[in-house]
Each structure stands twice: as C-alpha cells, then as structure tokens.
Design a protein around this motif. Structure first.
Motif, mmCIF file in Angstrom:
data_model
loop_
_atom_site.group_PDB
_atom_site.id
_atom_site.type_symbol
_atom_site.label_atom_id
_atom_site.label_comp_id
_atom_site.label_asym_id
_atom_site.label_seq_id
_atom_site.Cartn_x
_atom_site.Cartn_y
_atom_site.Cartn_z
ATOM 1 N N GLY A 188 0.813 -1.201 0.000
ATOM 2 C CA GLY A 188 0.000 0.000 0.000
ATOM 3 C C GLY A 188 0.853 1.259 0.000
ATOM 4 O O GLY A 188 2.093 1.215 0.045
ATOM 5 N N LEU A 189 0.164 2.401 -0.033
ATOM 6 C CA LEU A 189 0.823 3.714 -0.037
ATOM 7 C C LEU A 189 -0.113 4.651 0.743
ATOM 8 O O LEU A 189 -0.568 5.665 0.231
ATOM 9 N N LYS A 190 -0.353 4.289 1.999
ATOM 10 C CA LYS A 190 -1.470 4.859 2.745
ATOM 11 C C LYS A 190 -1.313 6.326 3.121
ATOM 12 O O LYS A 190 -2.300 6.971 3.504
ATOM 13 N N TYR A 191 -0.117 6.885 3.050
ATOM 14 C CA TYR A 191 0.070 8.290 3.413
ATOM 15 C C TYR A 191 0.120 9.217 2.199
ATOM 16 O O TYR A 191 0.424 10.401 2.340
ATOM 17 N N VAL A 192 -0.168 8.673 1.025
ATOM 18 C CA VAL A 192 -0.142 9.475 -0.199
ATOM 19 C C VAL A 192 -1.556 9.533 -0.760
ATOM 20 O O VAL A 192 -2.200 8.494 -0.959
ATOM 21 N N ALA A 193 -2.051 10.737 -1.023
ATOM 22 C CA ALA A 193 -3.385 10.919 -1.604
ATOM 23 C C ALA A 193 -3.265 11.031 -3.117
ATOM 24 O O ALA A 193 -2.224 11.431 -3.649
ATOM 25 N N PHE A 194 -4.327 10.687 -3.809
ATOM 26 C CA PHE A 194 -4.306 10.766 -5.268
ATOM 27 C C PHE A 194 -4.090 12.205 -5.739
ATOM 28 O O PHE A 194 -3.474 12.428 -6.784
ATOM 29 N N ARG A 195 -4.557 13.164 -4.975
ATOM 30 C CA ARG A 195 -4.369 14.565 -5.374
ATOM 31 C C ARG A 195 -2.888 14.950 -5.408
ATOM 32 O O ARG A 195 -2.513 15.896 -6.084
ATOM 33 N N ASN A 196 -2.056 14.214 -4.648
ATOM 34 C CA ASN A 196 -0.627 14.512 -4.651
ATOM 35 C C ASN A 196 0.033 14.218 -5.991
ATOM 36 O O ASN A 196 1.145 14.687 -6.258
ATOM 37 N N LEU A 197 -0.644 13.449 -6.844
ATOM 38 C CA LEU A 197 -0.084 13.146 -8.158
ATOM 39 C C LEU A 197 0.060 14.397 -9.014
ATOM 40 O O LEU A 197 0.767 14.391 -10.022
ATOM 41 N N TYR A 239 -6.914 8.321 -0.349
ATOM 42 C CA TYR A 239 -5.524 7.873 -0.259
ATOM 43 C C TYR A 239 -5.386 6.512 -0.935
ATOM 44 O O TYR A 239 -6.358 5.759 -1.042
ATOM 45 N N PHE A 240 -4.162 6.217 -1.373
ATOM 46 C CA PHE A 240 -3.938 4.938 -2.042
ATOM 47 C C PHE A 240 -4.321 3.797 -1.103
ATOM 48 O O PHE A 240 -3.892 3.771 0.053
ATOM 49 N N PRO A 241 -5.106 2.847 -1.582
ATOM 50 C CA PRO A 241 -5.608 1.786 -0.693
ATOM 51 C C PRO A 241 -4.582 0.674 -0.506
ATOM 52 O O PRO A 241 -3.669 0.485 -1.311
#
Length: 285
Positions: free
Chosen positions: A82-91, A130-132
C-alpha cells in the motif's frame, strides 16, 4: 546508619556495573568475530550508475522518472504494498493535470459506504482519497504472503538505512547464490519460499523478485523498461512519496542562508559603526 548503608549499596552497584562494562569491552575487543554468510556476503547499498537527480544541495525531481516510477508501482508493487500516506491529489506534483488526476484516481477502487443501504462497498477513488492497501488487514496480508506482511511503502525510503540506495539495490539485486558462498559455507541454503538477495541483511528474503523481465511495464515516453531502469524509477517515485517537499525544502534553504549571511554582515557593520566612537577605558595598574 541507614544513609551510610544506602551510599555503600550505591557504590557497590556502581562498582559492579563498571566491572561488567570493562569485561564486556575487553571481550569485544579481543574476541574475533565469527565469520558468517551474512557477514561475508552482504553487500552495501549503492546508487545507480548515474546517481539520483534529487540528491545534493541543488537536486531536482526528474518528473519523467517519477511518472515512470508511479506506473511501475501501480502495475507491479501495488499488488502487495500500500501507499497509505499518499493521496491521489498529490499526483499533481508529478506533472499531471487536475483532470488527469481525477481520471487516474477513478481507476482505483477504495472502500466506501452505500448511501442507500449503509453497507460497505468498493467504489471508484476520488482525488481526496488515499492509495488503498491491497489487503483488508494484516492477517489477510500474512496469509497471502507466506506469513510475511508486506510493508506499506509510503515511508520505506525513510525507514531503511541508506533508504533510497537500499530500495534500488534490493529491487535490482536478486540473483542466484554465488558459487563462492556455497564453497565457503556448504551448509548455507535458501529455504523454500525465500529468495537470495545479497543486499538484504540476512541474504534470504521473503519477497519474491517483483521485477522479473525487460518490458514488464511499458513506459509512455518510450524508455526501455529494463530491470535496473524500473528499479531506479520506482525507487525515485517512492523517495518522492516519502518526502514530496524534499526539493522545495532545498530551494527554500538557499535564500534563507543568503539572507542570514547578509543580515550577519549588516549586524557586524552596525556594531562597528555604533561602537567606533567609544574608546576603551584605560587600565589602572
């Protein structure tokens, strides 16, 4: 009398501790380290041949590399990590437009609630999600991976010694057991379910090689997806995920340092100007 006994007990305890410390230090200094496969064949992490674009005082992100790394994560690594501390908006920091971020988020499924029934469902992600995690819980993760829980990768390059170099070396470092190792240590084996990797501290690691062949991922910019290239790109992406403000922090630091130097010079000149007319008092002997 009680005070004297307490002082004596304290001194005795201190003496015993000092004796133990000296004895252990002497043994450590005089005893030869036992040779082991982990000690003899473990390799130190290394950076790719060209280094990293974001290291050094004026380092910058290679946006193309980050986009390639994200694609490797999505198509390969996200199956287990997973990548639980990264939100899709951060892309958006990777050069994607708002519409591209929204479209990319919609390709992922995240847990949600059915507004009609209140039941748990899976829904298309939104930029604020956030990335699941690929597993609902640690028990399911362990059951699917030979009792080894895959770590979340949000902070992996900050959580390992030589973080960025270590992740790159580990991904690109899977190989057969060297003949020299089996010659020197005939009893060394890689148990079933583990894989040999000299960059891992114990040489045998539970994670199967995630990058197995050239062309495993197709990059949009035409870059050849060799194992070293994919390893480098996804490591750069994970470095960004762990510290997205890395480059901005460096860019902010230089003006701050210049201002501090300038302010120091002004303060020194002001001090000279203010005290120039003041004569030191004569000393009386």
């Amino acid at each position: 009398m009680v005070r004297l006994l307490a002082i004596g007990a304290g001194l005795l305890f201190t003496f015993v501790v000092m004796i133990s410390f000296v004895a252990d230090a002497y043994n450590a200094a005089t005893t030869e380290a036992e040779e082991s496969p982990e000690y003899a064949f473990h390799l130190e992490a290394r950076a790719p041949e060209g280094g990293w674009s974001f290291t050094g005082p004026i380092g910058t992100w290679d946006i193309g590399q980050l986009q390639r790394g994200y694609k490797v994560y999505k198509e390969v690594c996200s199956a287990c990590h997973g990548l639980k501390y990264v939100a899709f908006r951060n892309l958006a920091d990777l050069g994607y437009t708002e519409n591209q971020v929204r479209a990319e988020a919609a390709t992922w499924q995240v847990p949600g609630i059915d507004p009609a029934t209140g039941e748990a469902v899976m829904r298309a992600a939104e930029p604020t999600d956030y990335f699941p995690s690929p597993y609902p819980n640690d028990v399911a993760a362990a059951a699917a991976n030979n009792n080894a829980i895959p770590p979340d990768l949000s902070l992996i390059t900050k959580a390992r010694h030589h973080g960025t170099d270590y992740v790159y070396s580990l991904l690109a470092g899977y190989q057969p057991i060297p003949a020299e190792l089996t010659e020197e240590f005939p009893d060394f084996r890689t148990p079933e379910g583990l894989y040999f990797n000299p960059y891992f501290a114990y040489l045998n690691i539970a994670m199967a090689p995630p990058l197995t062949s050239t062309g495993q991922v197709t990059f949009d910019d035409g870059t050849e997806a060799t194992i070293p290239q994919m390893s480098e790109d996804v490591t750069a992406f994970l470095t960004w995920a762990a510290e997205p403000t890395l480059v901005k922090r460096k860019q902010t630091g230089w003006p701050v340092l210049i201002f501090l130097v300038f302010a120091t010079v002004l303060a020194w000149m002001a001090k000279r100007q203010i005290w120039s007319a003041v004569k030191p008092a004569k000393r009386k002997d």
